[in-house]
Design a protein around this motif. Sequence first.
Motif, PDB file in Angstrom:
ATOM      1  N   LEU A   1     -51.536-107.222 -66.204  1.00  0.00           N
ATOM      2  CA  LEU A   1     -52.070-105.935 -66.639  1.00  0.00           C
ATOM      3  C   LEU A   1     -51.680-104.892 -65.605  1.00  0.00           C
ATOM      4  N   CYS A   2     -51.131-103.767 -66.065  1.00  0.00           N
ATOM      5  CA  CYS A   2     -50.636-102.750 -65.138  1.00  0.00           C
ATOM      6  C   CYS A   2     -51.144-101.380 -65.566  1.00  0.00           C
ATOM      7  N   VAL A   3     -51.691-100.616 -64.586  1.00  0.00           N
ATOM      8  CA  VAL A   3     -52.158 -99.243 -64.804  1.00  0.00           C
ATOM      9  C   VAL A   3     -51.353 -98.332 -63.883  1.00  0.00           C
ATOM     10  N   GLU A   4     -50.638 -97.352 -64.469  1.00  0.00           N
ATOM     11  CA  GLU A   4     -49.738 -96.471 -63.702  1.00  0.00           C
ATOM     12  C   GLU A   4     -50.080 -95.008 -63.953  1.00  0.00           C
ATOM     13  N   ASP A   5     -49.661 -94.174 -63.006  1.00  0.00           N
ATOM     14  CA  ASP A   5     -49.818 -92.725 -63.170  1.00  0.00           C
ATOM     15  C   ASP A   5     -48.629 -92.029 -62.539  1.00  0.00           C
ATOM     16  N   ASP A   6     -48.532 -90.736 -62.760  1.00  0.00           N
ATOM     17  CA  ASP A   6     -47.413 -89.946 -62.211  1.00  0.00           C
ATOM     18  C   ASP A   6     -47.867 -89.046 -61.080  1.00  0.00           C
ATOM     19  N   GLY A   7     -48.918 -89.472 -60.367  1.00  0.00           N
ATOM     20  CA  GLY A   7     -49.436 -88.660 -59.270  1.00  0.00           C
ATOM     21  C   GLY A   7     -48.633 -88.824 -58.001  1.00  0.00           C
ATOM     22  N   LEU A   8     -49.295 -88.603 -56.866  1.00  0.00           N
ATOM     23  CA  LEU A   8     -48.617 -88.652 -55.573  1.00  0.00           C
ATOM     24  C   LEU A   8     -48.430 -90.084 -55.075  1.00  0.00           C
ATOM     25  N   GLY A   9     -49.175 -91.038 -55.663  1.00  0.00           N
ATOM     26  CA  GLY A   9     -49.038 -92.425 -55.240  1.00  0.00           C
ATOM     27  C   GLY A   9     -49.793 -92.709 -53.960  1.00  0.00           C
ATOM     28  N   VAL A  10     -49.589 -93.893 -53.413  1.00  0.00           N
ATOM     29  CA  VAL A  10     -50.241 -94.333 -52.170  1.00  0.00           C
ATOM     30  C   VAL A  10     -49.157 -94.616 -51.146  1.00  0.00           C
ATOM     31  N   PRO A  11     -49.261 -94.066 -49.949  1.00  0.00           N
ATOM     32  CA  PRO A  11     -48.238 -94.332 -48.932  1.00  0.00           C
ATOM     33  C   PRO A  11     -48.071 -95.826 -48.681  1.00  0.00           C
ATOM     34  N   VAL A  12     -46.832 -96.224 -48.411  1.00  0.00           N
ATOM     35  CA  VAL A  12     -46.532 -97.640 -48.226  1.00  0.00           C
ATOM     36  C   VAL A  12     -47.346 -98.233 -47.081  1.00  0.00           C
ATOM     37  N   GLU A  13     -47.508 -97.494 -46.004  1.00  0.00           N
ATOM     38  CA  GLU A  13     -48.224 -98.034 -44.843  1.00  0.00           C
ATOM     39  C   GLU A  13     -49.723 -98.212 -45.109  1.00  0.00           C
ATOM     40  N   GLN A  14     -50.247 -97.606 -46.179  1.00  0.00           N
ATOM     41  CA  GLN A  14     -51.665 -97.729 -46.487  1.00  0.00           C
ATOM     42  C   GLN A  14     -51.961 -98.818 -47.526  1.00  0.00           C
ATOM     43  N   ARG A  15     -50.938 -99.314 -48.230  1.00  0.00           N
ATOM     44  CA  ARG A  15     -51.184-100.212 -49.359  1.00  0.00           C
ATOM     45  C   ARG A  15     -51.801-101.538 -48.939  1.00  0.00           C
ATOM     46  N   GLN A  16     -51.237-102.147 -47.908  1.00  0.00           N
ATOM     47  CA  GLN A  16     -51.748-103.440 -47.474  1.00  0.00           C
ATOM     48  C   GLN A  16     -53.191-103.335 -47.011  1.00  0.00           C
ATOM     49  N   ARG A  17     -53.505-102.231 -46.342  1.00  0.00           N
ATOM     50  CA  ARG A  17     -54.851-102.085 -45.798  1.00  0.00           C
ATOM     51  C   ARG A  17     -55.869-101.834 -46.899  1.00  0.00           C
ATOM     52  N   ILE A  18     -55.555-101.011 -47.871  1.00  0.00           N
ATOM     53  CA  ILE A  18     -56.557-100.686 -48.891  1.00  0.00           C
ATOM     54  C   ILE A  18     -56.772-101.850 -49.852  1.00  0.00           C
ATOM     55  N   LEU A  19     -55.788-102.804 -49.909  1.00  0.00           N
ATOM     56  CA  LEU A  19     -55.952-103.972 -50.762  1.00  0.00           C
ATOM     57  C   LEU A  19     -56.431-105.194 -50.001  1.00  0.00           C
ATOM     58  N   GLN A  20     -56.670-105.023 -48.704  1.00  0.00           N
ATOM     59  CA  GLN A  20     -57.131-106.149 -47.899  1.00  0.00           C
ATOM     60  C   GLN A  20     -58.530-106.540 -48.313  1.00  0.00           C
ATOM     61  N   ARG A  21     -58.751-107.838 -48.434  1.00  0.00           N
ATOM     62  CA  ARG A  21     -60.043-108.353 -48.894  1.00  0.00           C
ATOM     63  C   ARG A  21     -61.155-107.952 -47.922  1.00  0.00           C
ATOM     64  N   GLY A  22     -62.242-107.420 -48.457  1.00  0.00           N
ATOM     65  CA  GLY A  22     -63.408-107.085 -47.649  1.00  0.00           C
ATOM     66  C   GLY A  22     -63.409-105.679 -47.090  1.00  0.00           C
ATOM     67  N   GLU A  23     -62.311-104.922 -47.274  1.00  0.00           N
ATOM     68  CA  GLU A  23     -62.264-103.560 -46.754  1.00  0.00           C
ATOM     69  C   GLU A  23     -63.106-102.642 -47.636  1.00  0.00           C
ATOM     70  N   ARG A  24     -63.748-101.678 -46.991  1.00  0.00           N
ATOM     71  CA  ARG A  24     -64.517-100.674 -47.718  1.00  0.00           C
ATOM     72  C   ARG A  24     -63.572 -99.523 -48.046  1.00  0.00           C
ATOM     73  N   LEU A  25     -63.037 -99.522 -49.239  1.00  0.00           N
ATOM     74  CA  LEU A  25     -62.002 -98.553 -49.575  1.00  0.00           C
ATOM     75  C   LEU A  25     -62.543 -97.129 -49.611  1.00  0.00           C
ATOM     76  N   ASP A  26     -63.787 -96.989 -50.050  1.00  0.00           N
ATOM     77  CA  ASP A  26     -64.339 -95.634 -50.123  1.00  0.00           C
ATOM     78  C   ASP A  26     -64.529 -95.047 -48.734  1.00  0.00           C
ATOM     79  N   ALA A  27     -64.805 -95.892 -47.728  1.00  0.00           N
ATOM     80  CA  ALA A  27     -64.984 -95.407 -46.359  1.00  0.00           C
ATOM     81  C   ALA A  27     -63.651 -95.007 -45.755  1.00  0.00           C
ATOM     82  N   GLN A  28     -62.582 -95.697 -46.122  1.00  0.00           N
ATOM     83  CA  GLN A  28     -61.279 -95.408 -45.543  1.00  0.00           C
ATOM     84  C   GLN A  28     -60.603 -94.228 -46.228  1.00  0.00           C
ATOM     85  N   HIS A  29     -60.912 -94.043 -47.542  1.00  0.00           N
ATOM     86  CA  HIS A  29     -60.256 -92.983 -48.297  1.00  0.00           C
ATOM     87  C   HIS A  29     -61.307 -92.139 -48.985  1.00  0.00           C
ATOM     88  N   PRO A  30     -61.805 -91.139 -48.315  1.00  0.00           N
ATOM     89  CA  PRO A  30     -62.851 -90.296 -48.893  1.00  0.00           C
ATOM     90  C   PRO A  30     -62.371 -89.703 -50.203  1.00  0.00           C
TER      91      PRO A  30
END
Length: 448
Positions: A380-409
């Motif tokens: 299942l894939c959900v895509e958009d034409d926005g600005l996207g997510v920087p490559v250096e941030q992808r691994q961190r925001i998908l890391q298990r147990g991370e509080r994504l809302d705290a890292q990305h207001p």
Amino acid sequence: MIRSLRVRLMLAAAVLAVLFMLALLPALQKAFSLALQESIEQRLASDVTTLISSARIEHGQLRMPALLPDEQYNLPESGLMGYVFDRQGTLVWRSRATSASAINYQPRYDGRGNEFARIRQADGEEFFVYDVEVKLLGGKSAAYSIVALQPVREYHNTLDGLREKLYLGFGAALLALLMLLWAGLTWGLRSLRHLSRELDQVESGTREGLSREHPSELLRLTGSLNRLLHSEREQRQRYRDSLDDLAHSLKTPLTVLQGVSESLGQTPDEREQARVLQSQIERMSQQIDYQLQRASLRKSGLVRHQVEVRPLLDSLCSTLAKVYRDKHVHVSLDIPAQAQVPMEQGALLELLGNLLENAYRLCLEQVRVSLRQSSGQVELCVEDDGLGVPVEQRQRILQRGERLDAQHPGQGIGLAVVKDIVDSYDAQLSLDDSALGGAAFRIVFSRD
């Protein structure tokens, strides 16, 4: 690796049956051989008896009639070979069937009475020999060896024919045995297939537990599974009730604090304190909602659900189109008809809702949802034409147990809930660049 229990049992039974027959075959051949030799001995003994009954002693000399009672002895081509030797081993009479054969045989007149033996000639041909020592003929003293012979090749021909029939019989018996074994295993494992169907119904949610209509050997297993199912349902319900109670008990004081913060603000310092207080109250409320969603949307241990995707997407897109009507978002759905995802409906609704809400909020004007199915996976894939997510941030925001809302207001708790749901269903979540220009969230579910 063979995963079918019936095939495993069938292969084991077939191997054992083949080994048993291979071990039994030489024993049967030996028994047939001994029985055939015994039959030959009896026939030769009968032939010798015929010769003895026909012999006479006249003036101290052996006399045999021109025509013997057994007509086969009178025919050269009959194959009945009879000889009479005196005590010195001199041949004194032979049957007509021996006229074309030169048998090199020397009788042993040693007082043993009779002997059944096997002799080999110089040319390699073998014969069965039945030798009887005679001391009286017609009441008169005599000293002769009366001998009957049969070629061993006839014995071999008969034995080869029996062996061929034995092989054919064993092959037919093995085939029939394997068919009966297959039928027996099919019938014997019918209860396991019935149990498997009930487990499928439990996993699909159409029944709550297993019945007791199973063999006694399986009742302990079915009873344990029923207790596990009941315990799981009770534990999940208690967990949800406890969290609901906790949330209710916290919501009331939070509401009071919210009201107090709104009443503040008479001076600049109070307004700043009220703003900080409202921010912390809102954050606490978000965390309560987040923990409630984590608890209520996790996968069940035994029950597996299949939810059709298209109706949920149509409902969510209709709602989000009203919320973001000023953006005029164009949504494309590449979803096969009746495509399903192995999730509970509430979990799938929350997962798609969060991903689509992010896509609507961050896109420029396009959102695309696609689903691809294979023999073992659903993507299942959900895509958009926005600005996207920087490559250096992808691994961190998908890391298990991370509080994504705290890292990305500004992103709230949506992706945190999505990650928890994906992990609870043993699926895989990845973040890539979309062909539309923005972010592409891909979720891969296993069908196993």
